[in-house]
Design a protein around this motif. Sequence first.
Motif, PDB file in Angstrom:
ATOM      1  N   HIS A  39       0.836  -1.199   0.000  1.00  7.41           N
ATOM      2  CA  HIS A  39       0.000   0.000   0.000  1.00  7.41           C
ATOM      3  C   HIS A  39       0.866   1.243   0.000  1.00  7.41           C
ATOM      4  CE1 HIS A  39      -4.013  -1.599   0.248  1.00  7.41           C
ATOM      5  NE2 HIS A  39      -3.560  -2.522   1.052  1.00  7.41           N
ATOM      6  N   LYS A  52      -7.396   3.780   3.812  1.00  6.06           N
ATOM      7  CA  LYS A  52      -8.337   2.848   3.205  1.00  6.06           C
ATOM      8  C   LYS A  52      -8.258   3.002   1.699  1.00  6.06           C
ATOM      9  CE  LYS A  52     -12.028   1.931   6.536  1.00  6.06           C
ATOM     10  NZ  LYS A  52     -13.493   2.061   6.782  1.00  6.06           N
ATOM     11  N   GLY A  53      -8.534   1.922   0.993  1.00  7.63           N
ATOM     12  CA  GLY A  53      -8.523   1.993  -0.459  1.00  7.63           C
ATOM     13  C   GLY A  53      -7.352   1.228  -1.041  1.00  7.63           C
ATOM     14  N   SER A  54      -7.289   1.199  -2.357  1.00  6.30           N
ATOM     15  CA  SER A  54      -6.247   0.439  -3.049  1.00  6.30           C
ATOM     16  C   SER A  54      -5.703   1.239  -4.211  1.00  6.30           C
ATOM     17  CB  SER A  54      -6.823  -0.885  -3.558  1.00  6.30           C
ATOM     18  OG  SER A  54      -5.892  -1.548  -4.395  1.00  6.30           O
ATOM     19  N   GLU A  55      -4.417   1.034  -4.497  1.00  3.05           N
ATOM     20  CA  GLU A  55      -3.786   1.671  -5.650  1.00  3.05           C
ATOM     21  C   GLU A  55      -4.027   0.912  -6.946  1.00  3.05           C
ATOM     22  OE1 GLU A  55      -0.269  -0.544  -3.657  1.00  3.05           O
ATOM     23  OE2 GLU A  55      -2.336   0.012  -3.217  1.00  3.05           O
ATOM     24  N   PHE A  56      -4.709  -0.226  -6.876  1.00  6.24           N
ATOM     25  CA  PHE A  56      -4.933  -1.056  -8.057  1.00  6.24           C
ATOM     26  C   PHE A  56      -6.311  -0.791  -8.666  1.00  6.24           C
ATOM     27  CE2 PHE A  56      -2.126  -3.464  -5.194  1.00  6.24           C
ATOM     28  CZ  PHE A  56      -0.999  -3.527  -5.998  1.00  6.24           C
ATOM     29  N   ASN A  58      -7.900  -2.999 -10.117  1.00  3.30           N
ATOM     30  CA  ASN A  58      -8.543  -4.209  -9.607  1.00  3.30           C
ATOM     31  C   ASN A  58      -7.483  -4.978  -8.842  1.00  3.30           C
ATOM     32  OD1 ASN A  58      -9.829  -6.644  -9.083  1.00  3.30           O
ATOM     33  ND2 ASN A  58     -10.803  -6.749 -11.094  1.00  3.30           N
ATOM     34  N   VAL A  59      -7.679  -5.130  -7.539  1.00  2.00           N
ATOM     35  CA  VAL A  59      -6.658  -5.772  -6.715  1.00  2.00           C
ATOM     36  C   VAL A  59      -6.482  -7.249  -7.071  1.00  2.00           C
ATOM     37  CG1 VAL A  59      -8.203  -6.474  -4.850  1.00  2.00           C
ATOM     38  CG2 VAL A  59      -5.787  -5.949  -4.344  1.00  2.00           C
ATOM     39  N   ARG A  80      -2.092  -7.068 -13.144  1.00  2.00           N
ATOM     40  CA  ARG A  80      -2.981  -6.037 -12.625  1.00  2.00           C
ATOM     41  C   ARG A  80      -2.282  -4.697 -12.819  1.00  2.00           C
ATOM     42  NH1 ARG A  80      -2.523  -7.324  -6.093  1.00  2.00           N
ATOM     43  NH2 ARG A  80      -0.330  -6.738  -5.855  1.00  2.00           N
ATOM     44  N   ASN A  82      -1.207  -0.987 -11.458  1.00  2.00           N
ATOM     45  CA  ASN A  82      -0.953  -0.195 -10.271  1.00  2.00           C
ATOM     46  C   ASN A  82      -0.987   1.284 -10.654  1.00  2.00           C
ATOM     47  OD1 ASN A  82       0.317   1.252  -8.124  1.00  2.00           O
ATOM     48  ND2 ASN A  82       1.325  -0.640  -7.464  1.00  2.00           N
ATOM     49  N   THR A 144      -2.955   8.293  -8.196  1.00  2.47           N
ATOM     50  CA  THR A 144      -3.622   8.126  -6.907  1.00  2.47           C
ATOM     51  C   THR A 144      -3.466   9.389  -6.071  1.00  2.47           C
ATOM     52  OG1 THR A 144      -1.632   7.171  -5.917  1.00  2.47           O
ATOM     53  CG2 THR A 144      -3.247   5.633  -6.834  1.00  2.47           C
TER      54      THR A 144
END
Length: 225
Positions: A39, A52-56, A58-59, A80, A82, A144
């Motif tokens: 992360h 909270k959250g994701s840099e992808f 789709n993880v 995937r 990034n 991001t």
Amino acid sequence: MKKYIHLLFLLVAYYGLGQVSYTTEEGASYQFDNNISGHVIRVSDNHGNDVKGSEFLNVEWQQATVIDRNTKKKFKLLARFNAYTKEVEILKEKDIISLTPADGISVELEGKNFVPFKPVDNPKPIFAEELVNGKLSLFRVYDTKVIKAASDSNLLGIDNEDRLTISDNLFIKKEDGTVLEFSSKKKNIEKLFDESTLKFAKKEKLSVKKDEDLIDIIKFYNTKT
């Protein structure tokens, strides 16, 4: 010979060691760098907060097709995207490696086509989504950002966690190689397109502020000699 090179590529992709590895096929060079992604380091100054959250995008790992546009060779891999590093990550057993955005390489992933792209302010190429390819090319560059929790969130009884979100910007690449960030301002649009293209957009009621419409406008422009 071609079968051997193809096998060598797959072995490098899935079973290569930690150092940078190369394989070359008919002049096309592929490079894999170790880049285990976690992360994004939180930016907030609020002690004890988490992101909270994701840099992808789709993880989950999805099947992708890596294409060498020069030789028309295709390779199936789990990958995937990034948005933080702007890289296509590939699953190699239990490790994660990144695909170098070399010229002529494209990646089809979840209905999107990622290609090497050189940002305006950075000569180092990244992967960006190619929306249109032609005299005028259109790209979507993902990024991001961290939305920080309010400093007094605990006192107010509201969410005290920083949130990571994915954003994107559109860029235009002209036939001469000039790259500029897309602007929907009228004066910029009038400089970008010729009169017949502007008339086409008006007749078809297309708006440059809508991605789908902008794609249609650029495609029309590209059909003109």
